[in-house]
Design a protein around this motif. Structure first.
Motif, mmCIF file in Angstrom:
data_model
loop_
_atom_site.group_PDB
_atom_site.id
_atom_site.type_symbol
_atom_site.label_atom_id
_atom_site.label_comp_id
_atom_site.label_asym_id
_atom_site.label_seq_id
_atom_site.Cartn_x
_atom_site.Cartn_y
_atom_site.Cartn_z
ATOM 1 N N ALA A 34 1.552 -1.035 -7.090
ATOM 2 C CA ALA A 34 0.860 -0.684 -5.843
ATOM 3 C C ALA A 34 1.704 0.126 -4.868
ATOM 4 O O ALA A 34 1.245 1.148 -4.335
ATOM 5 N N TYR A 35 2.941 -0.314 -4.619
ATOM 6 C CA TYR A 35 3.686 0.370 -3.559
ATOM 7 C C TYR A 35 4.578 1.487 -4.079
ATOM 8 O O TYR A 35 5.099 2.278 -3.285
ATOM 9 N N THR A 36 4.709 1.604 -5.394
ATOM 10 C CA THR A 36 5.200 2.856 -5.961
ATOM 11 C C THR A 36 4.109 3.912 -5.820
ATOM 12 O O THR A 36 4.366 5.052 -5.418
ATOM 13 N N VAL A 37 2.884 3.532 -6.139
ATOM 14 C CA VAL A 37 1.741 4.427 -5.983
ATOM 15 C C VAL A 37 1.586 4.861 -4.527
ATOM 16 O O VAL A 37 1.386 6.048 -4.231
ATOM 17 N N ALA A 38 1.682 3.921 -3.597
ATOM 18 C CA ALA A 38 1.531 4.254 -2.178
ATOM 19 C C ALA A 38 2.553 5.303 -1.758
ATOM 20 O O ALA A 38 2.227 6.252 -1.021
ATOM 21 N N ALA A 39 3.783 5.143 -2.210
ATOM 22 C CA ALA A 39 4.814 6.118 -1.854
ATOM 23 C C ALA A 39 4.472 7.496 -2.414
ATOM 24 O O ALA A 39 4.656 8.524 -1.741
ATOM 25 N N ASN A 48 -4.596 3.220 -10.099
ATOM 26 C CA ASN A 48 -3.321 2.819 -9.512
ATOM 27 C C ASN A 48 -2.147 3.158 -10.443
ATOM 28 O O ASN A 48 -1.464 2.279 -10.961
ATOM 29 N N SER A 49 -1.930 4.443 -10.631
ATOM 30 C CA SER A 49 -0.886 4.901 -11.546
ATOM 31 C C SER A 49 -0.118 6.054 -10.922
ATOM 32 O O SER A 49 -0.702 7.097 -10.617
ATOM 33 N N PRO A 50 1.195 5.900 -10.732
ATOM 34 C CA PRO A 50 1.968 7.013 -10.171
ATOM 35 C C PRO A 50 1.963 8.233 -11.082
ATOM 36 O O PRO A 50 1.911 9.371 -10.621
ATOM 37 N N GLY A 51 1.989 7.993 -12.389
ATOM 38 C CA GLY A 51 1.991 9.108 -13.331
ATOM 39 C C GLY A 51 0.715 9.929 -13.296
ATOM 40 O O GLY A 51 0.736 11.137 -13.517
ATOM 41 N N ARG A 79 -5.331 13.577 3.707
ATOM 42 C CA ARG A 79 -6.407 12.674 3.313
ATOM 43 C C ARG A 79 -6.102 11.230 3.698
ATOM 44 O O ARG A 79 -4.949 10.828 3.889
ATOM 45 N N THR A 80 -7.166 10.438 3.808
ATOM 46 C CA THR A 80 -7.063 8.982 3.915
ATOM 47 C C THR A 80 -7.379 8.394 2.557
ATOM 48 O O THR A 80 -8.398 8.736 1.945
ATOM 49 N N VAL A 81 -6.521 7.517 2.072
ATOM 50 C CA VAL A 81 -6.708 6.868 0.778
ATOM 51 C C VAL A 81 -7.017 5.392 1.004
ATOM 52 O O VAL A 81 -6.344 4.728 1.803
ATOM 53 N N VAL A 82 -8.030 4.890 0.328
ATOM 54 C CA VAL A 82 -8.355 3.462 0.354
ATOM 55 C C VAL A 82 -7.813 2.845 -0.928
ATOM 56 O O VAL A 82 -8.170 3.277 -2.030
ATOM 57 N N GLN A 83 -6.946 1.862 -0.793
ATOM 58 C CA GLN A 83 -6.286 1.250 -1.953
ATOM 59 C C GLN A 83 -6.660 -0.226 -2.067
ATOM 60 O O GLN A 83 -6.571 -0.978 -1.097
ATOM 61 N N LYS A 84 -7.071 -0.623 -3.258
ATOM 62 C CA LYS A 84 -7.309 -2.041 -3.562
ATOM 63 C C LYS A 84 -6.641 -2.357 -4.887
ATOM 64 O O LYS A 84 -6.953 -1.751 -5.917
ATOM 65 N N THR A 85 -5.689 -3.292 -4.867
ATOM 66 C CA THR A 85 -5.017 -3.700 -6.096
ATOM 67 C C THR A 85 -5.047 -5.211 -6.228
ATOM 68 O O THR A 85 -5.419 -5.930 -5.308
ATOM 69 N N CYS A 93 5.896 -2.392 3.335
ATOM 70 C CA CYS A 93 5.491 -2.465 1.940
ATOM 71 C C CYS A 93 6.482 -1.650 1.130
ATOM 72 O O CYS A 93 6.863 -0.548 1.545
ATOM 73 N N ALA A 94 6.915 -2.180 -0.007
ATOM 74 C CA ALA A 94 8.066 -1.556 -0.658
ATOM 75 C C ALA A 94 8.062 -1.696 -2.167
ATOM 76 O O ALA A 94 7.441 -2.590 -2.744
ATOM 77 N N GLY A 95 8.800 -0.794 -2.778
ATOM 78 C CA GLY A 95 9.199 -0.830 -4.179
ATOM 79 C C GLY A 95 10.565 -0.179 -4.262
ATOM 80 O O GLY A 95 11.154 0.208 -3.238
ATOM 81 N N PHE A 96 11.077 -0.017 -5.468
ATOM 82 C CA PHE A 96 12.395 0.597 -5.619
ATOM 83 C C PHE A 96 12.435 2.024 -5.065
ATOM 84 O O PHE A 96 13.473 2.488 -4.587
#
Length: 236
Positions: free
Chosen positions: A26-31, A76-79, A89-95, A113-116
């Motif tokens: 989720a928060y890799t994707v958010a970044a 929900n995929s960074p790739g 844009r505004t993104v709506v995220q649900k995970t 909110c964080a990831g590596f």
């Protein structure tokens, strides 16, 4: 800094400062969403809420876990989203876990909110705020996800120092790479994934910003936050 590491179900009180960790994904994707130009992310409490927000705001981008589904624009995929143009844009995220964790601590005075991929910026923001106590919300697997715990512990180690002495990241990244989530992504068990997702989730400090969530007009909204460099724990 006094750090606590709790699962979502273990949150018995509202923390003052919370860092919600969801590495895969989720928060890799958010970044990545912010890196691709998005202005903000609205964290939805349910799929129905996400679809309702999309219906009211057709120009918003709706994103969910798992395979593609009607009404949702992305998964929900960074790739899969790293080439998307999300400028303004505004993104709506649900995970499944990450957004749930942030909403569980929405009344905290500071929610990160964080990831590596944003670990150092997150730790630096904690240092600039001089936080005595921080609750790290380990979102995956009921608080036992090894990739989330490893990332939370690494950020806590970095935040507790003055920013000049590096915390060796190799062991924390090794733990994350050996996690159940990483194996499931690599083996194709999780739908809506890209072969590069694990590697992208383990890119340390890819982005220079932290991510701050706060209520806006009854919604929980995540935004990127630039963090100034620090020297001896004091903003430079």
């Amino acid at each position: 800094m006094n750090a606590r590491f709790l699962g979502i179900s273990e949150l018995s009180e509202v923390p003052s400062v919370a860092v919600v960790v969801d590495v895969m994904r989720a928060y890799t994707v958010a970044a990545w969403v912010f890196a691709q130009g998005a202005e903000r992310i609205v964290l939805a409490g349910s799929l129905d809420e996400a679809l309702a927000l999309k219906a009211r705001h057709p120009d918003w981008v709706a994103l969910k876990d798992g395979p593609p589904a009607p009404g949702f624009d992305m998964v929900n995929s960074p790739g899969l989203l790293r080439s998307a143009d999300l400028r303004g844009r505004t993104v709506v995220q649900k995970t499944t876990a990450g957004t749930v964790g942030a909403l569980a601590v929405k009344e905290a005075s500071l929610v990160l909110c964080a990831g590596f991929v944003v670990a150092e910026a997150t730790a630096r923001l904690l240092r600039t705020r001089v936080c005595d106590g921080v609750t790290f919300v380990v979102t995956g697997e009921g608080g036992r996800a090894e990739e989330d715990l490893a990332c939370a512990q690494y950020i806590a180690r970095r935040a507790a120092g003055d920013g000049t002495e590096p915390a060796e990241p190799a062991e924390f990244l090794r733990r994350a790479a050996g996690s159940r989530a990483a194996a499931e992504l690599a083996e194709g068990v999780r739908e809506g994934a890209h072969p590069d997702d694990v590697a992208l989730c383990l890119e340390l400090d890819r982005f220079p910003f932290a991510m701050v969530a706060a209520p806006e007009d009854s919604l929980m909204v995540l935004r990127p936050s630039a963090v100034p460099p620090t020297t001896g724990g004091v903003p430079a």
